[in-house]
Design a protein around this motif. Structure first.
Motif, PDB file in Angstrom:
ATOM      1  N   GLY A  85       0.795  -1.229   0.000  1.00 32.96           N
ATOM      2  CA  GLY A  85       0.000   0.000   0.000  1.00 32.96           C
ATOM      3  C   GLY A  85       0.820   1.268   0.000  1.00 32.96           C
ATOM      4  N   ALA A 125      -1.769  -4.587  -6.586  1.00 31.84           N
ATOM      5  CA  ALA A 125      -3.195  -4.261  -6.425  1.00 31.84           C
ATOM      6  C   ALA A 125      -4.042  -5.513  -6.229  1.00 31.84           C
ATOM      7  CB  ALA A 125      -3.692  -3.481  -7.636  1.00 31.84           C
ATOM      8  N   SER A 182      -6.509  -0.989  -0.082  1.00 31.34           N
ATOM      9  CA  SER A 182      -6.610   0.391  -0.569  1.00 31.34           C
ATOM     10  C   SER A 182      -5.383   1.204  -0.159  1.00 31.34           C
ATOM     11  CB  SER A 182      -7.879   1.048  -0.031  1.00 31.34           C
ATOM     12  OG  SER A 182      -7.907   1.014   1.394  1.00 31.34           O
ATOM     13  N   THR A 183      -4.958   1.050   1.085  1.00 32.69           N
ATOM     14  CA  THR A 183      -3.763   1.735   1.598  1.00 32.69           C
ATOM     15  C   THR A 183      -3.089   0.832   2.621  1.00 32.69           C
ATOM     16  OG1 THR A 183      -4.997   2.798   3.394  1.00 32.69           O
ATOM     17  CG2 THR A 183      -4.763   4.043   1.333  1.00 32.69           C
ATOM     18  N   LYS A 187      -8.611   4.156   5.912  1.00 34.68           N
ATOM     19  CA  LYS A 187      -9.713   3.941   4.977  1.00 34.68           C
ATOM     20  C   LYS A 187     -10.225   2.510   5.071  1.00 34.68           C
ATOM     21  CE  LYS A 187      -7.878   7.220   1.576  1.00 34.68           C
ATOM     22  NZ  LYS A 187      -7.383   7.387   0.179  1.00 34.68           N
ATOM     23  N   GLU A 188     -11.421   2.293   4.519  1.00 33.96           N
ATOM     24  CA  GLU A 188     -11.971   0.949   4.415  1.00 33.96           C
ATOM     25  C   GLU A 188     -10.991   0.044   3.660  1.00 33.96           C
ATOM     26  OE1 GLU A 188     -15.148  -0.590   4.907  1.00 33.96           O
ATOM     27  OE2 GLU A 188     -15.899   1.009   6.191  1.00 33.96           O
ATOM     28  N   ASN A 189     -10.910  -1.202   4.083  1.00 35.40           N
ATOM     29  CA  ASN A 189     -10.116  -2.216   3.382  1.00 35.40           C
ATOM     30  C   ASN A 189      -8.621  -1.909   3.387  1.00 35.40           C
ATOM     31  OD1 ASN A 189     -10.545  -4.745   2.088  1.00 35.40           O
ATOM     32  ND2 ASN A 189      -9.905  -3.835   0.164  1.00 35.40           N
ATOM     33  N   SER A 190      -8.168  -1.253   4.443  1.00 39.69           N
ATOM     34  CA  SER A 190      -6.745  -0.921   4.556  1.00 39.69           C
ATOM     35  C   SER A 190      -5.969  -2.057   5.206  1.00 39.69           C
ATOM     36  CB  SER A 190      -6.556   0.357   5.381  1.00 39.69           C
ATOM     37  OG  SER A 190      -6.978   1.498   4.681  1.00 39.69           O
TER      38      SER A 190
END
Length: 500
Positions: free
Chosen positions: A48, A110, A115-116, A213-216
């Motif tokens: 990320g 990816a 996401s991060t 953030k979501e899905n980090s």
């Protein structure tokens, strides 16, 4: 093979394959010092943050013989056909360059699905306040989530008074922010420069995670830094909660027996060195007791006698067996024994654990392994520290249930108020008889699924949780599994050998 990181010739890791978990959640990364936990977190950070490898594995600019990674390879594997390898091209090359095109590298990274990434390191930035001078400024209320979380982790209310102090830094320069706490009793503020090390560590951690953030991907090195065990448990609870809310994947490197004990074995990832120096294997799922044996065995092993078994079911059976034996024993020495039964894992893991742990015990402590009966079909031993439980637990429990329906039905009625006919009808139902859906399953697997279905049946007529019901059923069943002679023979063999 997919979503795997292959690390070669990087710091202490000569060769390691790290498989990413399939589900979000909080995972503990456990191992001895130098096992490569921080290196794995650094490699995960690249998923990320594009400059993670450069930042975490930086080369000494003054001496080319120090901190060089010229032979290091870190490969991110999307599938058997798509992967990218990062490495350095030259002794003083600062960048880690991927093979192939930049587009391929971005595509592979990816595919891991984050996401991060946020890396909360065990360094001075996490533990030290800013060096800036605190001048007069404007008081601003701190984030409510941060205040609530700090109160929860430290079991305090004082963080309700947490504020931020906005300080002007002069012409053309940005403002600095400090955390302060208002002391209502003394009517003054004290700043983060007066916070404890544990408070600073958690404040910086919570600030970063709450803004994620979501899905980090969250990476936390040495979560237990300067924290009391109670605060460690509260931190773990908070991380599990926010991971569920935000679909976060959190990796924590830790040596904390407290955190390990509180974590399900499916979320424990143990790094174990093989016979080859620097070549590590990943053990997961991993029983907490087995993992603790690699980090701080003596904290877990205060009793005089430690008895290692394969799993929770064996632990419950043996505990009830020894209770019956010791309650009927006239041997005063036996009745003074302070023993602990701990589940380890498969029979090989249990044997290995006992062999390793025996070297670390105090001189007056004893340890042994009690293995399920079917383990002896696969092992040969002459150790005075390995004993036979005498049964294969699932098979013995189901056999006792089916052969003693009348007596057990009466006990179940007393314990859970389940009528005999309802009990009898369930044992004739498809839910029980065909509980195992696996083709060509062996007798143990079939029995295990049958016993699980029976626990669910009892649970549907009770307010107790399934774990409590399982332990109660085992207590009720043990007298039907062993006769008095078996109890005496198995228990006395174990206890006598450990008290010599």
């Amino acid at each position: 093979m997919e979503r795997v990181i292959h690390i070669k010739h990087t710091k202490g890791l000569e060769d390691l394959f790290f498989q990413m978990p399939k589900k979000h959640g909080v995972y503990l990364l456990v191992g001895e010092n130098g096992a490569g936990k921080t290196s794995i977190l650094s490699c995960l950070y690249q998923l990320g943050y594009k400059d993670a490898l450069k930042e975490c594995f930086n080369t000494n600019s003054e001496n080319e013989e120090v901190d060089k990674y010229a032979n290091s390879e870190i490969t991110y594997i999307k599938s058997d056909e798509e992967y990218v390898t990062y490495g350095k091209r030259g002794k003083l090359e600062k960048r880690w360059k991927p093979t192939g095109t930049k587009g391929l590298a971005n595509n592979v990274l990816a595919s891991f699905g984050f996401s991060t990434a946020t890396f909360i390191k065990a360094d001075h930035k996490r533990l030290s306040p800013s060096n800036d001078e605190i001048k007069k400024g404007e008081f601003i209320s701190a984030n409510k989530e941060i205040k609530t979380t700090l109160n929860y982790i430290f079991s305090e209310e004082k963080y309700n008074h947490l504020k931020r102090l906005k300080v002007k830094n002069g012409r053309g320069r940005n403002s600095s922010f400090f955390y302060v706490i208002e002391d209502n009793k003394r009517e003054y503020f004290y700043s983060e420069k007066r916070f404890s090390t544990g408070e600073l560590a958690i404040l910086n951690l919570v600030e970063k995670i709450s803004s994620s953030k979501e899905n980090s991907l969250i990476l936390l090195d040495e979560a237990e830094l300067a924290l009391h065990p109670k605060a460690q448990l509260n931190l773990l609870s908070y991380l599990n909660k926010i991971a569920d809310e935000k679909n976060l994947t959190v990796f924590i490197s830790t040596h904390s027996p407290t955190m390990i004990r509180a974590t399900n074995r499916s979320k424990i990832i143990l790094l174990n060195q093989t016979d080859k120096q620097g070549v590590y294997e990943v053990i997961t799922p991993c029983f907490p007791a087995y993992a603790i044996g690699f980090v701080e065995f003596n904290e877990y092993s205060n009793p005089d006698v430690i008895i290692c078994v394969e799993d929770d079911m064996s632990e419950s059976i043996l505990r009830n067996l020894l209770t019956i034996y010791l309650n009927s024993s006239d041997n005063k020495l036996h009745n003074q024994i302070n023993y602990q039964i701990i589940p380890i894992g498969g029979y090989n893991q249990t044997i290995t654990f006992v062999e390793n742990a025996e070297k670390k015990l105090f001189h007056n402590q004893r340890i042994c392994a009690v293995l399920d009966h079917d383990a002896f079909d696969n092992i040969k031993h002459n150790s005075r520290r390995i004993f036979d439980l005498g049964i294969t637990p699932e098979i013995a429990l189901v056999s006792a249930l089916e052969k003693n329906q009348a007596q057990i039905s009466s006990l179940i009625k007393q314990e859970y108020s389940i009528h005999e006919k309802i009990f009898s009808d369930f044992l004739k139902s498809d839910n029980y008889l065909n509980a195992c859906k696996k083709e060509n399953a062996n007798e143990r697997v079939k029995a295990k699924d049958k016993f699980k279905s029976f626990i669910k049946f009892v649970s549907s007529h009770s307010t107790d949780n399934e774990s409590s019901i399982k332990n109660t059923l085992i207590r009720l069943f043990v007298p039907f599994i062993y006769d008095e002679r078996n109890i005496q023979q198995i228990s006395s063999q174990i206890i006598t050998s450990l008290t010599k």
